[in-house]
Design a protein around this motif. Structure first.
Motif, short mmCIF file in Angstrom:
data_model
loop_
_atom_site.label_atom_id
_atom_site.label_comp_id
_atom_site.label_asym_id
_atom_site.label_seq_id
_atom_site.Cartn_x
_atom_site.Cartn_y
_atom_site.Cartn_z
N ALA A 189 -57.38 -2.78 94.57
CA ALA A 189 -57.96 -2.79 95.92
C ALA A 189 -57.24 -1.86 96.88
CB ALA A 189 -57.99 -4.21 96.47
N LYS A 190 -55.90 -1.79 96.81
CA LYS A 190 -55.16 -0.97 97.78
C LYS A 190 -55.46 0.52 97.65
CE LYS A 190 -50.97 -0.88 95.01
NZ LYS A 190 -49.76 -1.59 94.74
N TYR A 196 -58.23 -4.31 104.82
CA TYR A 196 -58.97 -5.47 105.30
C TYR A 196 -58.86 -5.55 106.82
CZ TYR A 196 -58.45 -6.76 100.40
OH TYR A 196 -58.46 -6.76 99.03
N LEU A 197 -60.00 -5.80 107.49
CA LEU A 197 -60.00 -6.00 108.93
C LEU A 197 -60.32 -7.46 109.21
CD1 LEU A 197 -62.08 -2.88 110.08
CD2 LEU A 197 -59.60 -3.15 110.09
N CYS A 198 -59.47 -8.09 110.03
CA CYS A 198 -59.67 -9.50 110.38
C CYS A 198 -59.07 -9.72 111.77
CB CYS A 198 -59.01 -10.42 109.36
SG CYS A 198 -59.31 -12.17 109.68
N GLY A 199 -59.88 -10.24 112.69
CA GLY A 199 -59.39 -10.53 114.03
C GLY A 199 -58.88 -9.30 114.76
N GLY A 200 -59.49 -8.16 114.50
CA GLY A 200 -59.08 -6.92 115.17
C GLY A 200 -57.83 -6.28 114.62
N LYS A 201 -57.29 -6.83 113.54
CA LYS A 201 -56.07 -6.30 112.94
C LYS A 201 -56.37 -5.81 111.53
CE LYS A 201 -51.24 -7.51 112.31
NZ LYS A 201 -50.28 -8.57 112.12
N GLU A 202 -55.67 -4.77 111.10
CA GLU A 202 -55.87 -4.20 109.77
C GLU A 202 -54.74 -4.64 108.84
OE1 GLU A 202 -56.73 0.20 107.77
OE2 GLU A 202 -56.69 -0.03 109.93
N TYR A 203 -55.13 -5.06 107.62
CA TYR A 203 -54.17 -5.53 106.62
C TYR A 203 -54.29 -4.68 105.36
CZ TYR A 203 -54.04 -9.67 109.61
OH TYR A 203 -53.91 -10.52 110.68
N GLU A 208 -53.25 -10.75 100.57
CA GLU A 208 -52.31 -11.86 100.71
C GLU A 208 -51.83 -12.01 102.15
OE1 GLU A 208 -51.13 -9.56 98.01
OE2 GLU A 208 -52.27 -10.69 96.54
N GLU A 209 -51.90 -10.93 102.92
CA GLU A 209 -51.42 -10.97 104.30
C GLU A 209 -52.46 -11.55 105.25
OE1 GLU A 209 -50.71 -6.85 105.06
OE2 GLU A 209 -48.92 -6.76 103.85
N LEU A 210 -53.71 -11.72 104.80
CA LEU A 210 -54.80 -12.15 105.68
C LEU A 210 -54.59 -13.56 106.22
CD1 LEU A 210 -57.87 -10.83 103.65
CD2 LEU A 210 -57.08 -9.98 105.85
N PRO A 211 -54.99 -13.78 107.48
CA PRO A 211 -54.93 -15.14 108.00
C PRO A 211 -55.96 -16.03 107.30
CG PRO A 211 -55.88 -13.64 109.62
CD PRO A 211 -55.44 -12.81 108.46
N GLU A 212 -55.75 -17.34 107.35
CA GLU A 212 -56.64 -18.29 106.68
C GLU A 212 -58.03 -18.32 107.32
OE1 GLU A 212 -55.97 -20.22 103.93
OE2 GLU A 212 -54.11 -19.10 103.78
N GLU A 213 -58.10 -18.11 108.63
CA GLU A 213 -59.37 -18.21 109.36
C GLU A 213 -59.83 -16.83 109.81
OE1 GLU A 213 -61.02 -21.15 109.82
OE2 GLU A 213 -59.44 -22.04 108.59
N GLY A 214 -61.15 -16.70 109.97
CA GLY A 214 -61.72 -15.47 110.52
C GLY A 214 -62.51 -14.69 109.49
N ASP A 215 -63.47 -13.93 109.99
CA ASP A 215 -64.28 -13.08 109.13
C ASP A 215 -63.47 -11.87 108.69
OD1 ASP A 215 -66.50 -14.72 109.33
OD2 ASP A 215 -67.31 -13.65 111.07
N VAL A 216 -63.65 -11.50 107.44
CA VAL A 216 -62.93 -10.36 106.89
C VAL A 216 -63.93 -9.24 106.60
CG1 VAL A 216 -61.50 -9.54 104.98
CG2 VAL A 216 -61.16 -11.83 105.88
N GLU A 217 -63.56 -8.06 107.00
CA GLU A 217 -64.39 -6.87 106.73
C GLU A 217 -63.59 -5.93 105.84
OE1 GLU A 217 -66.09 -3.11 109.30
OE2 GLU A 217 -65.83 -5.02 110.32
N LEU A 218 -64.27 -5.32 104.86
CA LEU A 218 -63.63 -4.35 103.99
C LEU A 218 -63.76 -2.97 104.63
CD1 LEU A 218 -65.04 -5.50 100.53
CD2 LEU A 218 -62.99 -6.29 101.71
N LYS A 219 -62.63 -2.30 104.81
CA LYS A 219 -62.63 -0.96 105.41
C LYS A 219 -62.26 0.05 104.32
CE LYS A 219 -60.41 1.95 108.82
NZ LYS A 219 -59.25 2.10 109.69
N PRO A 220 -63.20 0.94 103.95
CA PRO A 220 -62.88 1.95 102.93
C PRO A 220 -61.75 2.87 103.39
CG PRO A 220 -65.25 1.85 103.33
CD PRO A 220 -64.58 1.04 104.41
N ILE A 221 -60.87 3.21 102.46
CA ILE A 221 -59.85 4.22 102.73
C ILE A 221 -60.54 5.57 102.74
CG2 ILE A 221 -57.79 5.35 101.80
CD1 ILE A 221 -56.91 2.55 100.83
#
Length: 129
Positions: free
Chosen positions: A33-34, A39-46, A50-63
């Motif tokens: 995946a890397k 990953y975009l979640c809550g306005g933050k990029e991961y 494994e770093e993603l928060p438990e709650e919130g919608d996750v969006e996949l951002k292509p590199i």
């Protein structure tokens, strides 16, 4: 120029050279995946899920890659390759016939099935023996 390097079967390599294959698809797995997404979640990029928060919608951002270097042939010596422009990139979550997310398991953890869809442009460079 940011170039993604991938191996490809001869059949598909030839189809791209002939202009009949205009998309390259790659499955997104926890092990790769890397290379393809963040990953975009809550306005933050991961960088990793494994770093993603438990709650919130996750969006996949292509590199962002400008081109793909596709290699074919045996893993020895100088392999035939082409470097082809990427016109568009999309990360797509896969669903079943009822529209439900497809879920796989890897090392005891569930992940959503997804794939990269690269729309191919013109050939920038080629080396074919």
């Amino acid at each position: 120029m940011n170039i993604l390097t991938l191996s490809i079967k001869q059949k598909y390599f030839d189809e791209i050279l002939a202009g009949t294959k205009t998309h390259e698809y790659r499955e997104i797995r926890p092990t790769n995946a890397k290379k393809y997404i963040t990953y975009l979640c809550g306005g933050k990029e991961y960088q990793v899920d494994e770093e993603l928060p438990e709650e919130g919608d996750v969006e996949l951002k292509p590199i962002k890659y400008d081109a793909i270097k596709l290699l074919t042939g045996e893993y020895k010596g100088k392999r035939p390759y082409i470097i082809i422009e990427i016109k568009e990139t999309e990360a797509v979550l896969l669903t079943d016939d009822e529209g439900n997310d497809i879920v796989y398991e890897y090392q005891g953890e569930e992940y959503l099935a997804a794939q990269m869809d690269y729309t191919l442009g013109k050939i920038l460079e080629k080396h074919i023996d």
